[in-house]
Design a protein around this motif. Structure first.
Motif, PDB file in Angstrom:
ATOM      1  N   PHE A 177       0.831  -1.203   0.000  1.00 43.10           N
ATOM      2  CA  PHE A 177       0.000   0.000   0.000  1.00 43.10           C
ATOM      3  C   PHE A 177       0.869   1.258   0.000  1.00 43.10           C
ATOM      4  CE2 PHE A 177      -2.608  -3.286   2.066  1.00 43.10           C
ATOM      5  CZ  PHE A 177      -3.710  -3.273   1.220  1.00 43.10           C
ATOM      6  N   ILE A 178       2.001   1.202   0.714  1.00 39.22           N
ATOM      7  CA  ILE A 178       2.923   2.343   0.726  1.00 39.22           C
ATOM      8  C   ILE A 178       3.494   2.571  -0.668  1.00 39.22           C
ATOM      9  CG2 ILE A 178       5.061   3.253   1.719  1.00 39.22           C
ATOM     10  CD1 ILE A 178       4.522   1.543   4.205  1.00 39.22           C
ATOM     11  N   ILE A 179       3.811   1.487  -1.358  1.00 36.46           N
ATOM     12  CA  ILE A 179       4.386   1.590  -2.705  1.00 36.46           C
ATOM     13  C   ILE A 179       3.395   2.215  -3.678  1.00 36.46           C
ATOM     14  CG2 ILE A 179       5.226   0.249  -4.678  1.00 36.46           C
ATOM     15  CD1 ILE A 179       6.379  -1.760  -2.631  1.00 36.46           C
ATOM     16  N   PHE A 180       2.131   1.784  -3.610  1.00 30.80           N
ATOM     17  CA  PHE A 180       1.132   2.248  -4.572  1.00 30.80           C
ATOM     18  C   PHE A 180       0.475   3.567  -4.182  1.00 30.80           C
ATOM     19  CE2 PHE A 180       0.841  -2.433  -5.579  1.00 30.80           C
ATOM     20  CZ  PHE A 180       1.380  -2.314  -6.858  1.00 30.80           C
ATOM     21  N   ALA A 181       0.677   4.041  -2.940  1.00 34.02           N
ATOM     22  CA  ALA A 181       0.088   5.311  -2.516  1.00 34.02           C
ATOM     23  C   ALA A 181       0.689   6.452  -3.323  1.00 34.02           C
ATOM     24  CB  ALA A 181       0.327   5.535  -1.030  1.00 34.02           C
ATOM     25  N   ASN A 182      -0.190   7.328  -3.828  1.00 32.33           N
ATOM     26  CA  ASN A 182       0.286   8.375  -4.724  1.00 32.33           C
ATOM     27  C   ASN A 182      -0.740   9.497  -4.795  1.00 32.33           C
ATOM     28  OD1 ASN A 182       1.899   9.708  -6.494  1.00 32.33           O
ATOM     29  ND2 ASN A 182       1.695   8.249  -8.177  1.00 32.33           N
ATOM     30  N   VAL A 183      -0.265  10.692  -5.168  1.00 32.04           N
ATOM     31  CA  VAL A 183      -1.168  11.811  -5.446  1.00 32.04           C
ATOM     32  C   VAL A 183      -1.436  11.819  -6.942  1.00 32.04           C
ATOM     33  CG1 VAL A 183      -1.463  14.315  -5.411  1.00 32.04           C
ATOM     34  CG2 VAL A 183      -0.298  13.171  -3.521  1.00 32.04           C
ATOM     35  N   TYR A 184      -2.690  11.833  -7.319  1.00 29.15           N
ATOM     36  CA  TYR A 184      -3.068  11.810  -8.730  1.00 29.15           C
ATOM     37  C   TYR A 184      -4.016  12.965  -9.017  1.00 29.15           C
ATOM     38  CZ  TYR A 184      -7.117   9.618  -6.612  1.00 29.15           C
ATOM     39  OH  TYR A 184      -8.176   9.360  -5.802  1.00 29.15           O
ATOM     40  N   THR A 185      -4.129  13.302 -10.287  1.00 30.26           N
ATOM     41  CA  THR A 185      -5.025  14.367 -10.731  1.00 30.26           C
ATOM     42  C   THR A 185      -6.050  13.779 -11.679  1.00 30.26           C
ATOM     43  OG1 THR A 185      -3.211  15.966 -10.565  1.00 30.26           O
ATOM     44  CG2 THR A 185      -5.169  16.647 -11.813  1.00 30.26           C
ATOM     45  N   ASP A 186      -7.348  14.007 -11.401  1.00 26.34           N
ATOM     46  CA  ASP A 186      -8.385  13.429 -12.251  1.00 26.34           C
ATOM     47  C   ASP A 186      -8.665  14.321 -13.457  1.00 26.34           C
ATOM     48  OD1 ASP A 186      -9.900  15.537 -11.327  1.00 26.34           O
ATOM     49  OD2 ASP A 186     -11.150  14.335  -9.995  1.00 26.34           O
ATOM     50  N   ASP A 187      -9.701  13.990 -14.224  1.00 25.10           N
ATOM     51  CA  ASP A 187     -10.033  14.736 -15.432  1.00 25.10           C
ATOM     52  C   ASP A 187     -10.449  16.172 -15.145  1.00 25.10           C
ATOM     53  OD1 ASP A 187      -9.470  12.550 -16.971  1.00 25.10           O
ATOM     54  OD2 ASP A 187     -11.550  11.826 -17.020  1.00 25.10           O
ATOM     55  N   LEU A 188     -10.889  16.447 -13.919  1.00 31.09           N
ATOM     56  CA  LEU A 188     -11.294  17.794 -13.522  1.00 31.09           C
ATOM     57  C   LEU A 188     -10.139  18.567 -12.887  1.00 31.09           C
ATOM     58  CD1 LEU A 188     -14.785  16.960 -11.947  1.00 31.09           C
ATOM     59  CD2 LEU A 188     -14.297  17.823 -14.257  1.00 31.09           C
ATOM     60  N   GLU A 189      -8.915  18.004 -12.982  1.00 28.44           N
ATOM     61  CA  GLU A 189      -7.705  18.624 -12.436  1.00 28.44           C
ATOM     62  C   GLU A 189      -7.763  18.750 -10.911  1.00 28.44           C
ATOM     63  OE1 GLU A 189      -4.958  19.368 -14.257  1.00 28.44           O
ATOM     64  OE2 GLU A 189      -6.042  18.414 -15.893  1.00 28.44           O
ATOM     65  N   ILE A 190      -8.453  17.824 -10.271  1.00 24.59           N
ATOM     66  CA  ILE A 190      -8.537  17.815  -8.819  1.00 24.59           C
ATOM     67  C   ILE A 190      -7.535  16.799  -8.271  1.00 24.59           C
ATOM     68  CG2 ILE A 190      -9.998  17.301  -6.820  1.00 24.59           C
ATOM     69  CD1 ILE A 190     -12.408  18.152  -8.485  1.00 24.59           C
ATOM     70  N   LYS A 191      -6.674  17.267  -7.372  1.00 20.40           N
ATOM     71  CA  LYS A 191      -5.672  16.377  -6.779  1.00 20.40           C
ATOM     72  C   LYS A 191      -6.287  15.559  -5.644  1.00 20.40           C
ATOM     73  CE  LYS A 191      -1.468  19.014  -7.776  1.00 20.40           C
ATOM     74  NZ  LYS A 191      -0.278  19.676  -7.180  1.00 20.40           N
ATOM     75  N   SER A 192      -5.984  14.268  -5.653  1.00 14.78           N
ATOM     76  CA  SER A 192      -6.462  13.372  -4.601  1.00 14.78           C
ATOM     77  C   SER A 192      -5.341  12.430  -4.203  1.00 14.78           C
ATOM     78  CB  SER A 192      -7.681  12.570  -5.078  1.00 14.78           C
ATOM     79  OG  SER A 192      -8.760  13.424  -5.385  1.00 14.78           O
TER      80      SER A 192
END
Length: 332
Positions: A177-192
């Motif tokens: 889970f630590i390896i795959f944890a990441n900040v991503y941006t969706d199609d609406l440019e919202i960071k999650s």
């Protein structure tokens, strides 16, 4: 590992797997679906704030009492100490989850994303594994009492070594889970902040849920159920055998306390894991009721982190006395 394709596929998974998008990990929710449940969006930060305040205060008090009071340095209390540390860490980072809900995006960067998600999963696994160890310890105590034998190797130092081994085991389990944890941006440019799986994302998403279900619930809970069944059998036979010595009052109280703490844990976490099974095997419509139930289930699992201190205070006389004595020393 494209972020857009990940979320496109995950949203597709949500349509096929019901509220699994809410249980993808125990802290992250799909913001598009939050718009459909504005009432929950407003209430959740309040609920989480209460859990955070109560949990942080209660678990910190438990840690303080166990570390400072000489009479509290027992094998069972060593495991209780580690349970409190796991819950304290979780409640300590819960404000970031509250901020994410209020801001509707992740503002804290990738490093904190990994830290938060790892602590979140540490809480899931460490709690049940320490409860499993406590159940094993209770079974061995009952067995030794039935046989009228001493347990020279059951020491506070041995409990510390076992606790360290549990943390190492949980670290290995949480590592993916630590390896795959990441900040991503969706199609609406919202960071999650979430788990960013490689392709096929849907397969990895389901695999992660099954992985958590088996290692974080099925195996330890089955072990605990077997232990308590055997324990009850031993106690029943001990009652029938006139030559057997009954558990003394103190040992019985500790056994009951461990059992109640375990029962409360299962009450709080079983719906979460059952919802995972439902989400992965059925096609639930994304209605307000489904969304509300998923929020309630997640909040219930969070609430477990603030309940244990009250159980110790209610069930353990030595804890109450030690806490009062330490408070008197601090105020005098």
């Amino acid at each position: 590992m494209g972020n857009s394709s990940f979320w496109d596929d995950l949203n597709s998974s949500c349509s096929n797997a019901g509220n699994s998008c809410y249980l993808e990990n125990s802290m992250r929710f799909n913001f598009t679906l939050q718009e459909q449940a504005a009432d929950f969006y407003i209430v959740l930060p309040v609920i989480y704030s209460v859990i955070c305040a109560v949990g942080l205060t209660g678990n910190t008090a438990v840690i303080y009492v166990v570390l400072k009071a000489p009479k509290m340095k027992t094998v069972t209390n060593m495991f209780i100490l580690n349970l409190a540390i796991a819950d304290d860490l979780f409640t300590l980072v819960l404000p970031m989850n509250i901020a994410e809900h209020l801001l509707r995006y992740w503002p804290f960067g990738e490093i904190l994303c990994k830290v938060i998600l790892s602590i979140d999963h540490y809480n899931i696994f460490s709690s049940i594994y320490f409860l499993t160890v406590m159940s094993i310890d209770r079974y061995l105590v009952v067995l030794a009492t039935v046989r009228s034998k001493r347990m020279p190797h059951r020491t506070y130092r041995a409990a510390r070594i076992v606790s360290l081994c549990i943390w190492m085991l949980v670290t290995i389990i949480v590592l993916p889970f630590i390896i795959f944890a990441n900040v991503y941006t969706d199609d609406l440019e919202i960071k999650s902040c979430g788990l960013n799986f490689p392709k096929p994302e849907r397969f990895w998403f389901k695999a992660s849920r099954i992985y958590t279900l088996i290692l974080g619930f099925a195996i330890p809970v089955s072990t605990i159920c077997i232990l308590y069944t055997m324990m009850l059998y031993k106690l029943r036979n001990m009652h029938l055998n006139s030559n057997a010595r009954a558990l003394d009052k103190a040992k019985k109280k500790v056994t009951i306390m461990v059992f109640i703490v375990l029962a409360v844990f299962l009450f709080c976490w079983t719906p979460f894991h059952l919802a995972t099974i439902v989400a992965l095997t059925t096609d639930l419509p994304q209605t307000s009721m489904v969304i509300g139930i998923s929020y309630f289930i997640t909040s219930l699992s969070y609430a477990n982190s603030c309940l244990n201190p009250f159980l110790y205070a209610f069930l353990d006389d030595s804890f109450r006395k030690s806490f009062r004595k330490l408070l008197e020393c601090r105020t005098s």
